[in-house]
Design an enzyme around this catalytic site. Structure first.
Site: not given
Ligand code: PBG
Length: 323
Positions: A194, A247
């Site tokens: 991520k 992601k």
């Molecule tokens: C929680 C999380 C996030 C997303 C999914 N889980 C936000 C982040 O990490 O700031 C992002 C999902 C999206 O942008 O659709 N940490």
């Protein structure tokens, strides 16, 4: 004769193109995200994500019921609590918004496959994904809270937990907690690679989870790195991840491909909020055709090697007959 090799023969008609196509998308492998809110009275449109609302539990039930009728089986739940504090206490509260929503969903629609996002940022007053001390996000003390959160989701009846915090060792901590409490069969879908990304902007608007200070670059990955993604997914699999995620998706198709080539577990990709909202904005301003954009993007994510995709376009794909 200028050439013997004529690739255009296989492009001559839709029938031949369909026969020769290398990628066929199975839209049953799309996962629909939902924002369930403890304070929403009914539905609250999210300005930066046209077509997506923050919903109360009653509206969530309505949405999932109609999604199931369309053929959408997979639900990814994000919770927006009434109270945020410095220990994310609503995240692991058995009566928290996600826990209540899971119980309501599984009671009414046991056939829905409910995946819960396990993170603390939506529940922390400061908006970071872990415990903060002296301006730093602490790793190990956070693991306990993540494990408690995953456990409470499992106890509520979730079908799968999906940790998205990017603390080191969290998959192992969650696996241990689940196993010690008898949830040996609960799968973990790990947000393994991520990246710290500007493409999460609309999500943070939706979930009110933008960090109040600094950014997430001390725990989410640097987008200049690809080998590090390999390291992260292999570590998570070692710790017990059943499915690994990359992601965002669209700027990371190379990462999806690399990960698909080195692991022997299913690979998930998250077509995140900013990717969705860019399509919406382009369509609204008449710069491009929405259906064609979304179809091309989703197909490319599967072509890169994703076995399943989380996308805010999922409902439109089914309702409008895209893909
Ligand atoms: C929680 C999380 C996030 C997303 C999914 N889980 C936000 C982040 O990490 O700031 C992002 C999902 C999206 O942008 O659709 N940490």
């Amino acid at each position: 004769m200028y050439t013997d090799i004529r690739p255009r023969r296989l492009r001559a008609s839709a029938a031949i193109r369909n026969l020769a196509a290398e990628t066929s998308v199975d839209k049953r492998r799309l996962i629909m995200p939902h924002f369930v809110s403890e304070t929403a009275a009914g539905r609250e449109p999210i300005a930066s994500m046209p077509g997506i609302d923050r919903v109360s539990i009653d509206e969530l039930l309505r949405d999932v019921e109609s999604d199931l009728k369309l053929g959408i089986s997979y639900v990814l739940l994000f919770g927006i609590p009434a109270v945020k504090d410095d220990s994310a206490s609503s995240a692991y509260d058995d009566n928290g918004i996600v826990q209540k929503a899971v119980r309501a969903l599984k009671e009414r629609m046991p056939e829905a496959c409910v995946i819960t996002d396990v993170c603390l940022c939506e529940y922390m007053a400061h908006g970071h994904c872990g415990i903060v001390k002296d301006g730093r996000v602490l790793n190990d003390p956070t693991l306990e809270l993540l494990a408690d959160t995953a456990l409470s989701h499992a106890a509520a009846g979730a079908d799968m937990v999906a940790p998205s915090d990017m603390m080191d060792g969290r998959v192992a901590a969650i696996r241990d907690a689940l196993d010690e409490n008898g949830f040996l069969d609960m799968p973990i879908l790990s947000y393994a690679a991520k990246y710290a990304s500007a493409f999460y902007g609309p999500f943070r608007d939706a979930a009110g989870s933008a960090p109040r200070f600094g950014d997430r670059r001390s725990y989410q990955m640097d987008y200049r790195n690809a080998l590090e993604a390999e390291k992260e997914v292999l570590l998570d699999i070692d710790e017990g991840a059943d499915i690994v995620m990359v992601k965002p998706a669209l700027s990371y198709l190379d990462i999806i491909r690399r990960v698909r080539e080195i692991v022997n577990v299913p690979v998930c990709a998250y077509n995140v909020s900013g990717e969705y909202s860019m399509v919406k904005a382009a369509a609204k301003s008449g710069y491009a055709d929405e259906r064609m954009l979304a179809t091309e993007i989703l197909t490319s994510i599967f072509r890169a090697g994703a076995d399943m995709v989380i996308s805010y376009h999922t409902r439109e794909v089914f309702r409008e007959g895209w893909l």
